[in-house]
Design an enzyme around this catalytic site. Sequence first.
Site, PDB file in Angstrom:
ATOM      1  N   GLN A 237       0.821  -1.212   0.000  1.00 43.69           N
ATOM      2  CA  GLN A 237       0.000   0.000   0.000  1.00 43.69           C
ATOM      3  C   GLN A 237       0.857   1.265   0.000  1.00 43.69           C
ATOM      4  O   GLN A 237       0.337   2.364  -0.162  1.00 43.69           O
ATOM      5  CB  GLN A 237      -0.946   0.006   1.209  1.00 43.69           C
ATOM      6  CG  GLN A 237      -2.069  -1.019   1.102  1.00 43.69           C
ATOM      7  CD  GLN A 237      -3.074  -0.967   2.230  1.00 43.69           C
ATOM      8  OE1 GLN A 237      -3.278  -1.970   2.904  1.00 43.69           O
ATOM      9  NE2 GLN A 237      -3.723   0.166   2.455  1.00 43.69           N
ATOM     10  N   ARG A 384      -9.608  -0.191   7.538  1.00 49.85           N
ATOM     11  CA  ARG A 384     -10.579   0.768   7.010  1.00 49.85           C
ATOM     12  C   ARG A 384     -10.913   1.866   8.015  1.00 49.85           C
ATOM     13  O   ARG A 384     -12.068   2.160   8.300  1.00 49.85           O
ATOM     14  CB  ARG A 384     -11.844   0.076   6.554  1.00 49.85           C
ATOM     15  CG  ARG A 384     -12.483   0.892   5.431  1.00 49.85           C
ATOM     16  CD  ARG A 384     -13.420   0.120   4.593  1.00 49.85           C
ATOM     17  NE  ARG A 384     -13.763   0.904   3.421  1.00 49.85           N
ATOM     18  CZ  ARG A 384     -14.219   0.393   2.296  1.00 49.85           C
ATOM     19  NH1 ARG A 384     -14.359  -0.907   2.181  1.00 49.85           N
ATOM     20  NH2 ARG A 384     -14.519   1.160   1.283  1.00 49.85           N
ATOM     21  N   CYS A 385      -9.866   2.469   8.539  1.00 50.84           N
ATOM     22  CA  CYS A 385     -10.059   3.649   9.374  1.00 50.84           C
ATOM     23  C   CYS A 385      -8.722   4.332   9.478  1.00 50.84           C
ATOM     24  O   CYS A 385      -7.696   3.727   9.274  1.00 50.84           O
ATOM     25  CB  CYS A 385     -10.580   3.300  10.752  1.00 50.84           C
ATOM     26  SG  CYS A 385      -9.300   2.899  11.929  1.00 50.84           S
ATOM     27  N   GLU A 760     -13.005   5.351   4.197  1.00 51.16           N
ATOM     28  CA  GLU A 760     -13.088   4.694   5.501  1.00 51.16           C
ATOM     29  C   GLU A 760     -14.342   5.038   6.270  1.00 51.16           C
ATOM     30  O   GLU A 760     -14.752   4.294   7.162  1.00 51.16           O
ATOM     31  CB  GLU A 760     -11.916   5.163   6.355  1.00 51.16           C
ATOM     32  CG  GLU A 760     -10.614   4.932   5.685  1.00 51.16           C
ATOM     33  CD  GLU A 760      -9.500   5.525   6.468  1.00 51.16           C
ATOM     34  OE1 GLU A 760      -9.668   6.599   7.064  1.00 51.16           O
ATOM     35  OE2 GLU A 760      -8.459   4.903   6.514  1.00 51.16           O
TER      36      GLU A 760
HETATM   37  N1  PCD Z   1     -13.665   9.916  -3.625  1.00 48.50           N
HETATM   38  C1  PCD Z   1     -14.526  10.771  -4.305  1.00 48.50           C
HETATM   39  N2  PCD Z   1     -14.887  11.954  -3.734  1.00 48.50           N
HETATM   40  C2  PCD Z   1     -14.430  12.297  -2.507  1.00 48.50           C
HETATM   41  C3  PCD Z   1     -13.570  11.433  -1.796  1.00 48.50           C
HETATM   42  C4  PCD Z   1     -13.184  10.252  -2.403  1.00 48.50           C
HETATM   43  O1  PCD Z   1     -14.959  10.432  -5.400  1.00 48.50           O
HETATM   44  N3  PCD Z   1     -14.760  13.442  -1.936  1.00 48.50           N
HETATM   45  C5  PCD Z   1     -13.207   8.646  -4.227  1.00 48.50           C
HETATM   46  C6  PCD Z   1     -11.716   8.723  -4.489  1.00 48.50           C
HETATM   47  O2  PCD Z   1     -11.347   9.297  -5.622  1.00 48.50           O
HETATM   48  C7  PCD Z   1     -11.309   7.257  -4.363  1.00 48.50           C
HETATM   49  C8  PCD Z   1     -12.277   6.723  -3.355  1.00 48.50           C
HETATM   50  O3  PCD Z   1     -13.407   7.591  -3.361  1.00 48.50           O
HETATM   51  O4  PCD Z   1     -11.482   6.631  -5.590  1.00 48.50           O
HETATM   52  C9  PCD Z   1     -11.647   6.627  -1.937  1.00 48.50           C
HETATM   53  O5  PCD Z   1     -11.008   7.834  -1.657  1.00 48.50           O
HETATM   54  P1  PCD Z   1     -10.296   8.186  -0.269  1.00 48.50           P
HETATM   55  O6  PCD Z   1     -11.293   8.265   0.826  1.00 48.50           O
HETATM   56  O7  PCD Z   1      -9.408   9.335  -0.477  1.00 48.50           O
HETATM   57  O8  PCD Z   1      -9.439   6.890   0.100  1.00 48.50           O
HETATM   58  P2  PCD Z   1      -8.093   6.357  -0.605  1.00 48.50           P
HETATM   59  O9  PCD Z   1      -6.934   6.918   0.090  1.00 48.50           O
HETATM   60  O10 PCD Z   1      -8.206   6.473  -2.055  1.00 48.50           O
HETATM   61  O11 PCD Z   1      -8.224   4.834  -0.290  1.00 48.50           O
HETATM   62  C10 PCD Z   1      -7.933   4.339   0.996  1.00 48.50           C
HETATM   63  C11 PCD Z   1      -9.206   3.759   1.619  1.00 48.50           C
HETATM   64  C12 PCD Z   1      -8.832   2.909   2.796  1.00 48.50           C
HETATM   65  S1  PCD Z   1      -7.828   3.517   3.925  1.00 48.50           S
HETATM   66  C13 PCD Z   1      -9.340   1.663   2.932  1.00 48.50           C
HETATM   67  S2  PCD Z   1      -8.896   0.737   4.236  1.00 48.50           S
HETATM   68  C14 PCD Z   1     -10.308   1.049   1.949  1.00 48.50           C
HETATM   69  C15 PCD Z   1     -10.971   2.182   1.161  1.00 48.50           C
HETATM   70  O12 PCD Z   1      -9.941   2.995   0.653  1.00 48.50           O
HETATM   71  N4  PCD Z   1      -9.616   0.146   1.094  1.00 48.50           N
HETATM   72  C16 PCD Z   1     -10.236  -0.239  -0.077  1.00 48.50           C
HETATM   73  N5  PCD Z   1     -11.754   1.664   0.077  1.00 48.50           N
HETATM   74  C17 PCD Z   1     -11.317   0.518  -0.577  1.00 48.50           C
HETATM   75  N6  PCD Z   1     -11.975   0.145  -1.686  1.00 48.50           N
HETATM   76  C18 PCD Z   1     -11.576  -0.947  -2.345  1.00 48.50           C
HETATM   77  N7  PCD Z   1     -12.258  -1.320  -3.441  1.00 48.50           N
HETATM   78  N8  PCD Z   1     -10.526  -1.696  -1.911  1.00 48.50           N
HETATM   79  C19 PCD Z   1      -9.834  -1.360  -0.804  1.00 48.50           C
HETATM   80  O13 PCD Z   1      -8.813  -2.053  -0.428  1.00 48.50           O
HETATM   81 MO1  PCD Z   1      -6.962   1.685   5.167  1.00 48.50          MO
HETATM   82  O14 PCD Z   1      -6.095   2.735   6.304  1.00 48.50           O
HETATM   83  O15 PCD Z   1      -5.771   1.003   4.242  1.00 48.50           O
HETATM   84  O16 PCD Z   1      -7.176   0.481   6.487  1.00 48.50           O
END
Ligand code: PCD
Length: 806
Positions: A237, A384-385, A760
């Site tokens: 990433q 996802r935060c 997120e």
């Molecule tokens: N957007 C729009 N408008 C606004 C904002 C935003 O349209 N106002 C869109 C953009 O361009 C991109 C999306 O929506 O396409 C997202 O963005 P953002 O919020 O800035 O974010 P980024 O940096 O691009 O990415 C990151 C995130 C995270 S952190 C996570 S866990 C998850 C989410 O992203 N992962 C994933 N989502 C998703 N989806 C998918 N399909 N796969 C994946 O793996 Mo961490 O811290 O790493 O735990």
Amino acid sequence: MNDMTPPKDERAVALKGLGASRKRVEDVRFTQGKGNYVDDLKLPGMLFGDFVRSPYAHARIKSINSEKAKALPGVVAVLTAADLAPLNLHWMPTLAGDVQMVLADGKVLFQGQEVAFVVASDRYVAADAVELVEVEYEELPVVVDPFKAQAPDAPVLREDLAGKTSGAHGPRRHHNHIFTWEQGDRDATEKVLSSADVVAEEMIYYHRTHPCPLETCGCVASMDKVNGKLTVHGTFQAPHAVRTVASLISGIAEHNIRIISPDIGGGFGNKVGVYPGYICSIVASIVTGKPVKWIEDRMENLMATAFARDYWMKGRISATKDGRITGLSCHVTADHGAFDACADPTKFPAGFFNICTGSYDIPVAHLAVDGVYTNKAPGGVAYRCSFRVTEAAYFIERMIEVLAIKLGMDAAELRTKNFIRKEQFPYQSALGWEYDSGDYHTAWDKALKAVDYTGLRREQAERIADFKAGKTRQLLGIGLTHFTEIVGAGPVKNCDILGLGMFDSCEIRIHPTGSAIARLGTISQGQGHATTFAQILATEIGLPADDITVEEGDTDTAPYGLGTYGSRSTPVAGAATAMAGRKIRAKAQMIAAYLLEVHDDDVEWDIDRFVVKGAPERFKTMKEIAFAAYNQAIPGLEPGLEAVSYYDPPNMTYPFGAYICVMEIDVDTGEHKIRQFYALDDCGTRINPMIIEGQVHGGATEGYAIAMGQEIAYDEIGNVKTGTLMDFFLPTSWETPHYTTDFTVTPSPHHPIGAKGVGESPNVGSVPAFSNAVHDAFRAFGLTQSHMPHDHWRIWKVAHDLGMHG
Ligand code: PCD
């Protein structure tokens, strides 16, 4: 404007710029099985690596005998810590300032820990050879409970740290203690709490879980001994950070390392950290001179790569009798497992958990987080935060509900009463953040109206009466959440990872015929960057999004950037993209003025062209300007049309949202049904509404899984009980609820296009909405708090403990 010029709105639509629900350009290859994932890569002579892993959670290693494995035809090498030690690679630095064993050095500290790395001609031979490696273990006492880990006589887990009274984040007060992180004003908070009209107190647990991307982690390391270049394709990433770290650890010059993140099948924070598999593959490739592939299987991914959450959050919140919040205190016991490999900006050992005052105007607050070692897998990723924000949002949204119970007040009204008001932005929070913008009341009112909140409460009251009269066994829960996210790390002055400032970048080249390529320091894992970043550019530079290629993930070609996680791509790289686009436009303006034989200031921008002020029939389109940049000698200007921007954001962005879940619960079976799930998100300026909707569906589904069943559970001797997808809940379309999405738009005042992140938010907002719905269903029967995940058994148990089974 001459007769041939299409009207403004038609030209704008043709660009497919900001605000267009442009179809995802990536999907042409994904839907035809033409994606290019790491495991698709087959290099000539490629070998395969596989790990011998510990069956024990805590044991001393008495001996490792790999003779039988080495004798198996096709086996090329078996690496152990003893082989890596001369290179000083048997331990590696973690992102959190700790060190972690690459291969077990004298002992193992969690089940599934890497003990030896077998390299063979194919994957099956490697797997067979893993079975032949003989390891003699001597079991040691196991600690899986972070509270017991701090008992005076608890077993010493990290013998390598013996006698060290301080770590990367300050003093350690016990052999299994990692750090204490404090924010806010302890004395002032205690004073308010001790004299308040009402104080609610609760222990909120956010259980251990795992991001579980469909594609597991893996890499192919390839050392070319002739030209001295190391190429690593991997599920990274943050490819540039991996390059720098690989150079620092291995001593290979950075220009001789090329990191490529190809298509990635979901990241969710799981692919931010550095894993032993990467180091072992690189070493094996250097040793054998051949490319070495390592791909985790599902069990390895669930058991050994970075976990998420595992926060015990003890809260106290105070209010006046009429429900005005006066103070908040939180103490977290954070179970970090065997090594502190938490993926956070360096100065934030508990990430941005100090956003835990949430959407509320709380005058004083205090937070202390204690990190603790246990015999569990390391990690602590932002699944996802944005670095522990989901824990923070869950904490405050549960505390609000607990306070509402104590006050005997409606939880929606309690929120309305305490929201930070629109005119208070930029708002300075008691725990140290400056919220950039927000309009919580508008969003909240819209949400309550959309679900007919008053009607729902009426229905719920009738249901309770029916239940009490024995007419039904189904309860109705209304789960409310108003969350505030914090995304877009930087700024460089307070956010870095291993010393690398968290800016991001975009480089654009406009080709003579008016199409372009943009390269960014981020990397999509499914988010659709190739679609959306082209849209930002289309609006900035007036070339159709369809004529702009967006490329990410190859460190030999992309400008340096810190990668994609923490919803930082839009706030940081998206800003860099707009700024680079503006540089292009500034030069284009000079070219247009020259071609039109007027002063620079006498032309103005008009969607896809520069027009002479007051003479609309005289203009140059961006396409014409692009060509001129390469075929005209323009006095005072270099040829070409390229720009690069490295963007250091002045602040983070603070997206927010109002989520409401309506849930039916069967008291006798513990089963639930989501009747309605409403998600209102405000992420400022919306780049692609269709992609945003997809992001909300995906994130809310992960949130649903977490709240209602997903967990990494251990037994008392450290066995992972949820190491397969039979035990680890990953919802399919069958279980996934239906979502209604909605929005308000409160632009970020400091972002060039006003956009905030959104990826997120749905996870941050949905977990408390689902969980609060469960709690709310039982509120009238005396429930204040029960721990997630709310699987059928746990819900049944709640009903049982409340005496509802007769
Ligand atoms: N957007 C729009 N408008 C606004 C904002 C935003 O349209 N106002 C869109 C953009 O361009 C991109 C999306 O929506 O396409 C997202 O963005 P953002 O919020 O800035 O974010 P980024 O940096 O691009 O990415 C990151 C995130 C995270 S952190 C996570 S866990 C998850 C989410 O992203 N992962 C994933 N989502 C998703 N989806 C998918 N399909 N796969 C994946 O793996 Mo961490 O811290 O790493 O735990």
